[in-house]
Design an enzyme around this catalytic site. Structure first.
Site, PDB file in Angstrom:
ATOM      1  N   CYS A  10       0.870  -1.185   0.000  1.00 29.52           N
ATOM      2  CA  CYS A  10       0.000   0.000   0.000  1.00 29.52           C
ATOM      3  C   CYS A  10       0.903   1.230   0.000  1.00 29.52           C
ATOM      4  O   CYS A  10       2.065   1.145  -0.405  1.00 29.52           O
ATOM      5  CB  CYS A  10      -0.965  -0.030   1.181  1.00 29.52           C
ATOM      6  SG  CYS A  10      -0.177   0.018   2.808  1.00 29.52           S
ATOM      7  N   ARG A  16      -3.304  -0.571   5.402  1.00 24.51           N
ATOM      8  CA  ARG A  16      -3.910  -1.615   4.572  1.00 24.51           C
ATOM      9  C   ARG A  16      -3.015  -2.838   4.381  1.00 24.51           C
ATOM     10  O   ARG A  16      -3.465  -3.981   4.573  1.00 24.51           O
ATOM     11  CB  ARG A  16      -4.308  -1.046   3.202  1.00 24.51           C
ATOM     12  CG  ARG A  16      -5.438  -0.062   3.281  1.00 24.51           C
ATOM     13  CD  ARG A  16      -5.578   0.728   1.997  1.00 24.51           C
ATOM     14  NE  ARG A  16      -4.436   1.621   1.806  1.00 24.51           N
ATOM     15  CZ  ARG A  16      -4.235   2.378   0.751  1.00 24.51           C
ATOM     16  NH1 ARG A  16      -5.110   2.347  -0.252  1.00 24.51           N
ATOM     17  NH2 ARG A  16      -3.190   3.160   0.667  1.00 24.51           N
ATOM     18  N   ASP A 125      -8.812   3.376   1.366  1.00 19.87           N
ATOM     19  CA  ASP A 125      -7.799   3.790   2.341  1.00 19.87           C
ATOM     20  C   ASP A 125      -8.502   4.301   3.601  1.00 19.87           C
ATOM     21  O   ASP A 125      -9.174   5.329   3.565  1.00 19.87           O
ATOM     22  CB  ASP A 125      -6.940   4.899   1.721  1.00 19.87           C
ATOM     23  CG  ASP A 125      -5.765   5.274   2.612  1.00 19.87           C
ATOM     24  OD1 ASP A 125      -5.700   4.794   3.765  1.00 19.87           O
ATOM     25  OD2 ASP A 125      -4.919   6.050   2.145  1.00 19.87           O
TER      26      ASP A 125
HETATM   27  P1  4NP Z   1      -1.738   2.835   4.146  1.00 22.23           P
HETATM   28  O1  4NP Z   1      -2.416   4.165   4.727  1.00 22.23           O
HETATM   29  O2  4NP Z   1      -1.175   3.193   2.783  1.00 22.23           O
HETATM   30  O3  4NP Z   1      -2.887   1.892   4.047  1.00 22.23           O
HETATM   31  O4  4NP Z   1      -0.685   2.412   5.125  1.00 22.23           O
HETATM   32  C1  4NP Z   1      -1.773   5.398   4.769  1.00 22.23           C
HETATM   33  C2  4NP Z   1      -0.771   5.584   5.679  1.00 22.23           C
HETATM   34  C3  4NP Z   1      -0.134   6.810   5.735  1.00 22.23           C
HETATM   35  C4  4NP Z   1      -0.515   7.823   4.887  1.00 22.23           C
HETATM   36  C5  4NP Z   1      -1.523   7.625   3.978  1.00 22.23           C
HETATM   37  C6  4NP Z   1      -2.154   6.397   3.917  1.00 22.23           C
HETATM   38  N1  4NP Z   1       0.151   9.078   4.966  1.00 22.23           N
HETATM   39  O5  4NP Z   1      -0.220   9.986   4.215  1.00 22.23           O
HETATM   40  O6  4NP Z   1       1.097   9.216   5.770  1.00 22.23           O
END
Ligand code: 4NP
Length: 156
Positions: A10, A16, A125
């Site tokens: 992800c 995720r 997300d």
């Molecule tokens: P992930 O979620 O991609 O599912 O781990 C996110 C984690 C961090 C961020 C965005 C989405 N961020 O902008 O830091």
């Protein structure tokens, strides 16, 4: 046949993909499958960090402890280590396609391509939302994990 090795990817590797990794590890263990499994992020924002506390609590509802997972960034070398690489959404799939070495043999797809009727869909997300969003993520990654386990069992 090459032993399968599965990587979930992800953006941050704190919401995720750790949940996808945990759900797949759980389903694979239930099925008696021993598969190298990992997760990574396309971004480096959370390298070395534990999963988001909401993700940790979501897995804990199913007695699965992901507090020891640590964020890492995906790299081109992962295409040599993993036979299956699943992206949470189209943006991450695009980034993976851009770093993939020419001629790599890995299967690269969206995670929800595994789930009948959901091919082409992004895994939503949950980062910006409420904790319920993480519960929905868990349901989606579990559906994908079960489908992948069935597929790998068939190849055994
Ligand atoms: P992930 O979620 O991609 O599912 O781990 C996110 C984690 C961090 C961020 C965005 C989405 N961020 O902008 O830091």
């Amino acid at each position: 046949m090459t032993e399968p090795a599965v990587l979930f990817v992800c953006l941050g590797n704190i919401c995720r993909s750790p949940l996808a990794e945990a759900a797949f590890r759980h389903e694979a263990a239930l099925a008696g499958l021993n598969v190298l499994t990992d997760s990574a992020g396309t971004a480096d924002y959370h390298v070395g960090e534990a999963p988001d506390p909401r993700a940790i609590r979501t897995a804990a509802r199913f007695d699965i402890d992901i507090s020891g997972y640590r964020g890492r960034q995906v790299s081109a070398a992962d295409f040599a280590r993993f036979t299956h690489i699943f992206a949470a959404d189209h943006a991450n799939l695009g980034k993976l396609e851009r770093i993939a070495p020419a001629g790599h043999g890995a299967r690269l797809a969206l995670l929800l391509d595994l789930v009948p009727g959901r091919a082409g869909e992004a895994l939503a997300d949950p980062w910006y939302g409420e904790e319920e969003g993480f519960h929905a993520t868990w349901a989606d990654v579990t559906a994908a994990a079960r489908a992948l386990v069935e597929e790998l069992k068939g190849e055994r």
